[in-house]
Write an enzyme that holds these catalytic residues in place. Structure first.
Site, mmCIF file in Angstrom:
data_model
loop_
_atom_site.group_PDB
_atom_site.id
_atom_site.type_symbol
_atom_site.label_atom_id
_atom_site.label_comp_id
_atom_site.label_asym_id
_atom_site.label_seq_id
_atom_site.Cartn_x
_atom_site.Cartn_y
_atom_site.Cartn_z
ATOM 1 N N HIS A 117 0.817 -1.218 0.000
ATOM 2 C CA HIS A 117 0.000 0.000 0.000
ATOM 3 C C HIS A 117 0.847 1.262 0.000
ATOM 4 C CE1 HIS A 117 -2.178 -3.267 2.195
ATOM 5 N NE2 HIS A 117 -3.081 -2.987 1.269
ATOM 6 N N GLY A 118 2.143 1.137 -0.227
ATOM 7 C CA GLY A 118 2.984 2.306 -0.447
ATOM 8 C C GLY A 118 3.634 2.955 0.762
#
Ligand code: FES
Length: 177
Positions: free
Chosen positions: A140-141
């Site tokens: 999710h970064g």
């Protein structure tokens, strides 16, 4: 399984240390019946059987990945530039403020040891990636710096530091502070 990753993809990217792992596993397996027989207290059980890691093969800039007590761990040999950058980072810039000096052992700032699970939902972040050159979580970064401190969410907490100590200059013991 353990592996070493390097920041420069043109270099050999993975170095598997099967021999070292087998030796460590053998020590752990041999030690367990004795520990079990001694009926260790809860603290001993929680900390797990310590394992020793030979640091000599890990060059500056490389990250050793290993499994201890079923959990992934990174051992990062930080460069002088990485150490300088992390030490110079003001706490006000951090999402989970913690000084770099509080995440390493005194006199051993070149070695960072952290659990390798993203504090969002547990994915394993990729080393030498992201805007801070620490780790980038592909799920999710989330991003972490080279001190394992979260710098961009959705994760909100730093990568935890497991209990560890140095037996000598080139031997790390994980599982015993
Ligand atoms: S698990 Fe890493 S960002 Fe979600």
């Amino acid at each position: 399984m353990t592996a070493i990753t390097a920041p420069n993809p043109s270099r050999r990217d993975f170095l598997y240390l099967a021999t070292g792992v087998a030796a460590a596993a053998g020590v752990a397996a041999a030690a367990w019946p004795l520990v079990d027989q001694m009926n260790p207290d809860r603290k001993t059980i929680a900390s797990g059987v310590p394992i020793e890691i030979d640091l000599a093969p890990i060059a500056p800039g490389q990250i050793l990945s290993l499994i201890w007590r079923g959990k992934p761990i990174f051992v990062r040999h930080r460069t002088a530039q990485e150490i300088a950058a992390e030490e110079a980072t003001p706490l006000s810039a951090l999402m989970d403020p913690q000084a770099d000096a509080d995440r390493v052992k005194p006199g051993k700032a070149q070695w960072l040891v952290v659990y390798a699970s993203c504090t969002h939902l547990g994915c394993i972040p990729l080393g030498h990636r992201g805007d801070w050159g620490g780790w980038f979580c592909p799920c999710h970064g989330s991003q972490y710096d080279a001190s394992g401190r979260v710098r961009r969410g959705p994760a909100a907490l730093n990568l935890p530091v497991p209990p560890y100590s140095f037996v000598d200059d080139t031997t790390l013991r994980i599982g015993e502070a």
